[in-house]
Structures are given as structure tokens and as C-alpha cells.
Design a protein around this motif. Structure first.
Motif, PDB file in Angstrom:
ATOM      1  N   UNK A  47       0.842  -1.191   0.000  1.00 44.98           N
ATOM      2  CA  UNK A  47       0.000   0.000   0.000  1.00 44.98           C
ATOM      3  C   UNK A  47       0.883   1.249   0.000  1.00 44.98           C
ATOM      4  N   UNK A  48       0.370   2.333  -0.574  1.00 42.83           N
ATOM      5  CA  UNK A  48       1.227   3.456  -0.929  1.00 42.83           C
ATOM      6  C   UNK A  48       1.287   4.542   0.132  1.00 42.83           C
ATOM      7  N   UNK A  49       2.435   5.263   0.203  1.00 43.05           N
ATOM      8  CA  UNK A  49       2.455   6.520   0.918  1.00 43.05           C
ATOM      9  C   UNK A  49       1.494   7.484   0.217  1.00 43.05           C
ATOM     10  N   UNK A  50       0.853   8.360   0.969  1.00 38.18           N
ATOM     11  CA  UNK A  50      -0.143   9.260   0.364  1.00 38.18           C
ATOM     12  C   UNK A  50       0.465  10.134  -0.725  1.00 38.18           C
ATOM     13  N   UNK A  51       1.734  10.530  -0.543  1.00 39.00           N
ATOM     14  CA  UNK A  51       2.353  11.432  -1.526  1.00 39.00           C
ATOM     15  C   UNK A  51       2.483  10.784  -2.901  1.00 39.00           C
ATOM     16  N   UNK A  52       2.471   9.434  -2.939  1.00 34.88           N
ATOM     17  CA  UNK A  52       2.606   8.738  -4.225  1.00 34.88           C
ATOM     18  C   UNK A  52       1.291   8.632  -4.984  1.00 34.88           C
ATOM     19  N   UNK A  53       0.181   9.060  -4.355  1.00 30.89           N
ATOM     20  CA  UNK A  53      -1.130   8.865  -4.959  1.00 30.89           C
ATOM     21  C   UNK A  53      -1.659  10.104  -5.687  1.00 30.89           C
ATOM     22  N   UNK A  54      -0.989  11.250  -5.502  1.00 34.19           N
ATOM     23  CA  UNK A  54      -1.548  12.501  -6.022  1.00 34.19           C
ATOM     24  C   UNK A  54      -1.664  12.500  -7.544  1.00 34.19           C
ATOM     25  N   UNK A  55      -0.692  11.887  -8.229  1.00 35.79           N
ATOM     26  CA  UNK A  55      -0.732  11.888  -9.695  1.00 35.79           C
ATOM     27  C   UNK A  55      -2.013  11.244 -10.211  1.00 35.79           C
ATOM     28  N   UNK A  56      -2.394  10.118  -9.614  1.00 44.51           N
ATOM     29  CA  UNK A  56      -3.591   9.404 -10.051  1.00 44.51           C
ATOM     30  C   UNK A  56      -4.863   9.959  -9.406  1.00 44.51           C
ATOM     31  N   UNK A  57      -4.725  10.502  -8.185  1.00 48.74           N
ATOM     32  CA  UNK A  57      -5.882  11.023  -7.447  1.00 48.74           C
ATOM     33  C   UNK A  57      -5.574  12.448  -6.981  1.00 48.74           C
ATOM     34  N   UNK A  58      -5.855  13.462  -7.811  1.00 47.66           N
ATOM     35  CA  UNK A  58      -5.502  14.858  -7.499  1.00 47.66           C
ATOM     36  C   UNK A  58      -6.090  15.364  -6.181  1.00 47.66           C
ATOM     37  N   UNK A  59      -7.176  14.738  -5.715  1.00 48.68           N
ATOM     38  CA  UNK A  59      -7.789  15.186  -4.464  1.00 48.68           C
ATOM     39  C   UNK A  59      -6.851  14.975  -3.280  1.00 48.68           C
TER      40      UNK A  59
END
Length: 282
Positions: A1-13
């Protein structure tokens, strides 16, 4: 499971504002949501001027967690999946391979259990040596027990070529096919597994493919978090088991985890368990 900072590209929210709010409550990764009191977090959200956007972010993270759950499968689908993943990777150890029906099964998680000094790391190293002749291997080392000298020794016993140069080329090939990561806590392991998942997702099918993941020994990562009185340890253990089985199933990997022989082993439903006692003496 990902660190939150790695998710922004796919999930801009999940932007810097959302991550800053989460960080103020000790939440830095998807795992942290699994062990956080969401009712308390919701109460803090209501007090924030950006409450609506924060609620959207929380909903998005919960949706990511929900997507991780396995879908319902019927019996025929399970049978077809078993046929697809019936291939095995021999460990090179006769007793172990006999016990496991040929070796470590691709698409499954296998637990290797035994007391201290029973030879778990030896099995892991020899399996890595045997598999790396034809495939890539990721070796997660939790106790500084990975030994390239031992792997070279195993290779020296099995290589059947007369030329010293040819032997050296084989050793170099096998060594280059083994990637070793040292991790000393469960969150570092999650980080490595997430990186592996991203790598496997974009494998182009050419060249030498990753086929084996070894975690030696996962007990050293799980036992400390199970010692707490909260539900954190159980949640993290379940998350680790889920992610390992997901990697095996979705990316056609064989996963081998070594365990001390404690109540922890056998906790993950659907795993093959190899007890070193009968395997090495039978």
C-alpha cells in the motif's frame, strides 16, 4: 500500500493540503488509515475550513482500500486460476520440493516455518540461487542474513561446466538476477512491496521476468507490532498477508516467507505451509 504522496498523480484530491491535514494526525500512508480512528478524524474534519474537500480526500482513500478486497469468485473461476498457476519453481532441495509437490508454487504464498537455527535462511538462499538461473528474484532481508558467499557456494556445487570462465559467467548471471533489500520494520517492507507492485505492473514481458519474492524472516517485522495492546498489529499483519497474496496472484509470482515457529505462522488463510522438521529429515 502506498504513501499518500505517491497517490496525487492518479488522485488529485490527495493534494498537499490533504496530506498536511493527515500528517497532523499521524497519517502518512494508506496503512495508517487502517489503524486510525476514522470517527475521531471525521470530527477534526468538521472543524476545518476545507472540510468538504478533506471529506472527498478521505472518501477517496477509503475507496482505494476497498478496491484492495478480492472479488467474489465462483468454483469454476477458482479452478481455472489454479490451472493457470500450477507451475512451480524448484528450490533445489529434494525434501522441500517433495513436500511441496515440486517446489514453490507460482501464484501462491508459501510459509517456511521452523525454530531458530533450523535452516530457514539456508532454504531461502538456496531457493534464490536455484531460481535466479532463469528468473529475477527479489530477496527482502530483515536480519542482515543474506549471504552472496553462500549463494556462490550453492552454485559451485551445481554448476557442471569445465571452464572456469564459464562458471564465472553463470555466477555473475545468477547474482545479477537477485535483488536484495534490507528492511527492519514492517512499514519499510510495505514501501518495498509497493515499489515492486509498480514495477510488475509495467513489466513489458520481455527479458528476464521477476518470478520469486522471498521475505526472510517476516516474523521479525510482525512480532514487534503484535506486542502492542491496540489493534494496530493485527491490522498490519492482515495487510501484509493480503498484499503478499495479491502480488503472487495478480503478477504470477511465487512468494516465500520464512517464519519462526510461533502462533503467527499459519495465520494467513490459503497459504502453503512447509515445516522444516519433516521436510529436512523425511
Amino acid at each position: 500500500m502506498a504513501p499518500l504522496k505517491n497517490l496525487e498523480t492518479e488522485y488529485p484530491i490527495i493534494d498537499s493540503t490533504f496530506r498536511k491535514f493527515c500528517a497532523s494526525h499521524g497519517i502518512f500512508s494508506v496503512e495508517d488509515f487502517l489503524i486510525h480512528d476514522l470517527y475521531m478524524l471525521a470530527a477534526f474534519v468538521e472543524q476545518d475550513i476545507s472540510s468538504e474537500r478533506l471529506k472527498e480526500g478521505i472518501t477517496q482513500v477509503l475507496s482505494i482500500i476497498d478496491d484492495m478486497h478480492q472479488p467474489w469468485w465462483n468454483g469454476m473461476e477458482l479452478l481455472e486460476d489454479a490451472k493457470r498457476n500450477k507451475h512451480v519453481l524448484p528450490t533445489g532441495i529434494q525434501g522441500i520440493d517433495l513436500l511441496l509437490g515440486g517446489g514453490i508454487h507460482i501464484g501462491q504464498l508459501t510459509e517456511l516455518v521452523g525454530p531458530s537455527s533450523s535452516g530457514k535462511t539456508q532454504v531461502c538462499l538456496q531457493t534464490a540461487s536455484n531460481v535466479a538461473s532463469n528468473h529475477m528474484v527479489l530477496y527482502i532481508d530483515t536480519s542482515n542474513s543474506f549471504s552472496p558467499e553462500r549463494i556462490a557456494y550453492f552454485l559451485g556445487k551445481t554448476i557442471d561446466v569445465a571452464s572456469a570462465q564459464a562458471k564465472n559467467q553463470i555466477v555473475q548471471k545468477v547474482m545479477s538476477n537477485i535483488l536484495c533489500h534490507s528492511v527492519f520494520d514492517i512499514f519499510a517492507m510495505f514501501d518495498v512491496l509497493h515499489q515492486l507492485e509498480s514495477h510488475l505492473r509495467y513489466q513489458d514481458g520481455g527479458g528476464c521476468q521477476m518470478r520469486l519474492l522471498i521475505v526472510d524472516s517476516i516474523s521479525l517485522l510482525i512480532s514487534p507490532v503484535l506486542g502492542s495492546s491496540s489493534t494496530q498489529g493485527r491490522a498490519l499483519m492482515l495487510s501484509a498477508g493480503y498484499l503478499l497474496k495479491k502480488l503472487a496472484h495478480q503478477h504470477n509470482l511465487a512468494v516465500l516467507c520464512s517464519h519462526f515457529k510461533t502462533p503467527i505462522h499459519g495465520f494467513w488463510e490459503g497459504c502453503k505451509i512447509c515445516d522444516l522438521g519433516p521436510a529436512l529429515t523425511g
